[in-house]
Design a protein around this motif. Structure first.
Motif, mmCIF file in Angstrom:
data_model
loop_
_atom_site.group_PDB
_atom_site.id
_atom_site.type_symbol
_atom_site.label_atom_id
_atom_site.label_comp_id
_atom_site.label_asym_id
_atom_site.label_seq_id
_atom_site.Cartn_x
_atom_site.Cartn_y
_atom_site.Cartn_z
ATOM 1 N N UNK A 156 -5.296 20.508 -26.051
ATOM 2 C CA UNK A 156 -4.623 18.973 -26.696
ATOM 3 C C UNK A 156 -4.111 18.472 -26.439
ATOM 4 N N UNK A 157 -2.715 19.059 -26.503
ATOM 5 C CA UNK A 157 -1.707 18.635 -26.175
ATOM 6 C C UNK A 157 -1.251 18.535 -24.702
ATOM 7 N N UNK A 158 -1.661 19.400 -23.203
ATOM 8 C CA UNK A 158 -1.223 19.492 -22.383
ATOM 9 C C UNK A 158 -0.247 20.908 -22.185
ATOM 10 N N UNK A 159 -0.014 21.519 -22.710
ATOM 11 C CA UNK A 159 1.165 22.604 -22.971
ATOM 12 C C UNK A 159 0.239 23.918 -23.472
ATOM 13 N N UNK A 160 1.096 24.776 -22.960
ATOM 14 C CA UNK A 160 0.271 26.221 -24.068
ATOM 15 C C UNK A 160 1.868 26.528 -24.424
ATOM 16 N N UNK A 161 2.221 26.997 -26.181
ATOM 17 C CA UNK A 161 3.079 28.038 -26.159
ATOM 18 C C UNK A 161 3.780 28.795 -25.555
ATOM 19 N N UNK A 162 5.132 29.154 -24.901
ATOM 20 C CA UNK A 162 5.168 30.744 -24.456
ATOM 21 C C UNK A 162 5.635 31.453 -26.559
ATOM 22 N N UNK A 163 6.113 32.429 -26.092
ATOM 23 C CA UNK A 163 6.583 33.248 -27.657
ATOM 24 C C UNK A 163 7.807 33.061 -27.721
ATOM 25 N N UNK A 164 8.399 32.307 -26.840
ATOM 26 C CA UNK A 164 9.927 31.752 -27.862
ATOM 27 C C UNK A 164 9.563 30.781 -27.872
ATOM 28 N N UNK A 165 7.756 29.686 -28.493
ATOM 29 C CA UNK A 165 8.276 28.565 -28.642
ATOM 30 C C UNK A 165 8.177 27.260 -27.620
ATOM 31 N N UNK A 166 8.651 28.129 -26.723
ATOM 32 C CA UNK A 166 9.031 26.417 -24.972
ATOM 33 C C UNK A 166 7.262 26.009 -24.909
ATOM 34 N N UNK A 167 6.928 24.834 -24.196
ATOM 35 C CA UNK A 167 6.157 23.903 -24.158
ATOM 36 C C UNK A 167 5.779 24.621 -22.614
ATOM 37 N N UNK A 187 -0.888 31.558 -16.550
ATOM 38 C CA UNK A 187 -0.396 30.355 -18.347
ATOM 39 C C UNK A 187 -1.230 31.801 -19.174
ATOM 40 N N UNK A 188 -1.943 32.584 -18.822
ATOM 41 C CA UNK A 188 -3.115 33.884 -19.588
ATOM 42 C C UNK A 188 -1.635 34.859 -19.683
ATOM 43 N N UNK A 189 -0.837 34.903 -18.901
ATOM 44 C CA UNK A 189 0.072 35.731 -19.582
ATOM 45 C C UNK A 189 1.391 34.788 -20.992
ATOM 46 N N UNK A 190 1.465 34.206 -21.114
ATOM 47 C CA UNK A 190 2.364 33.264 -21.540
ATOM 48 C C UNK A 190 0.935 33.320 -23.184
ATOM 49 N N UNK A 191 0.359 32.597 -22.465
ATOM 50 C CA UNK A 191 -0.906 32.071 -23.807
ATOM 51 C C UNK A 191 -2.378 33.186 -23.472
ATOM 52 N N UNK A 192 -2.543 34.673 -24.119
ATOM 53 C CA UNK A 192 -3.104 34.577 -24.271
ATOM 54 C C UNK A 192 -4.676 34.630 -24.397
ATOM 55 N N UNK A 193 -4.639 33.784 -25.144
ATOM 56 C CA UNK A 193 -6.076 32.529 -26.090
ATOM 57 C C UNK A 193 -6.106 31.383 -25.366
ATOM 58 N N UNK A 194 -5.525 31.422 -24.001
ATOM 59 C CA UNK A 194 -5.874 30.341 -23.730
ATOM 60 C C UNK A 194 -7.559 30.138 -23.086
ATOM 61 N N UNK A 195 -8.108 29.401 -23.228
ATOM 62 C CA UNK A 195 -9.729 29.066 -23.328
ATOM 63 C C UNK A 195 -10.071 28.498 -21.992
ATOM 64 N N UNK A 196 -10.809 29.629 -21.261
ATOM 65 C CA UNK A 196 -11.119 28.221 -19.977
ATOM 66 C C UNK A 196 -12.906 27.108 -21.240
#
Length: 247
Positions: A54-65, A76-85
């Protein structure tokens, strides 16, 4: 019988009912609360994979975009495992018999999205939004097999001219803020066979006004409120959008 501009569909917005903005739970929640469709925002990874974003980015565990377009799907999946194709989201939407409105953050995704929608037999049940009037008209004219809606930034000074231009270029319809979907505009669009869609709103009074005005696609994170306001005769039927401009 194909859909007509008399039909009304409630579309669940990203993050429907307090769920993850780009997760499958949002689609399920909307379906369970009476929505007949959902809204998806799509972006492309650096290696060409279409994902929900929705925003063009995913959130890393430390809160970074982390920008989607600058990294591969695996990174990206390593940073955000729930990222969906996108394909997974379409499979669920199809199971829910949902119509979908797709916001393309990157217009170059259009060929890939067309292919994905064709493979899932979903092309007739999808509309593309988020494009300005000029860009939408250009894309609609070049892609008559797609349902392209133009974003209307304000109430037009000349409704007849806008509606005529939308027809000429093959737009499927117009999308705008609820306040800009005035009765004269809605009447003109219906007469011309153009569909209308509202930007998201959760206000019960606004939802009621949109439904009474006959807006075709109403985006909301509270489909339960909107569905309760729908007259029985306006419930969605399991049919497909008409294909305009195609023999």
């Amino acid at each position: 019988m194909p859909y007509t501009t008399a039909d009304i569909f409630i579309l669940s917005a990203a993050g429907c009912m307090g769920t993850d903005r780009d997760g499958l739970d949002s689609i399920l929640a909307g379906n369970e609360e009476g929505a007949k469709g959902c809204c998806l925002s799509v972006d492309m990874t650096s290696d060409g994979i279409a994902v929900l974003s929705s925003d063009g980015y995913v959130l890393a565990p430390n809160g970074g975009a982390v920008a989607v377009c600058d990294h591969t799907y695996t990174e990206l999946r390593k940073v955000a495992p729930r990222l969906l194709p996108v394909g997974q989201a379409l499979d669920l939407a199809r199971a829910c018999r949902s119509k979908i409105a797709i916001t393309l953050r990157d217009p170059s995704l259009l060929p890939q999205m067309r292919m994905t929608l064709r493979q899932t037999d979903y092309l007739d049940d999808a509309v593309f939004v988020g494009l300005g009037l000029v860009e939408a008209a250009r894309i609609a004219s070049a892609n008559p097999d797609l349902h392209i809606m133009g974003e209307m930034p304000a109430v037009p000074d000349n409704i007849a001219a806008l509606v005529n231009a939308s027809q000429t270029t093959g737009l499927f319809g117009l999308r705008a803020a609820p306040a800009h979907l005035t009765p004269p505009l809605l009447r003109a669009c219906r007469a011309a066979g153009l569909f209308t869609m509202s930007l998201p709103t959760n206000d019960p009074h606004t939802l009621d006004t949109l439904i009474r005005g006959g807006v075709n696609f109403i985006e909301t994170a509270r489909p339960d409120l909107a569905a309760a306001l729908l007259p029985e005769g306006k419930k969605a039927r399991p049919q497909r959008f008409p294909m305009r401009g195609i023999d």
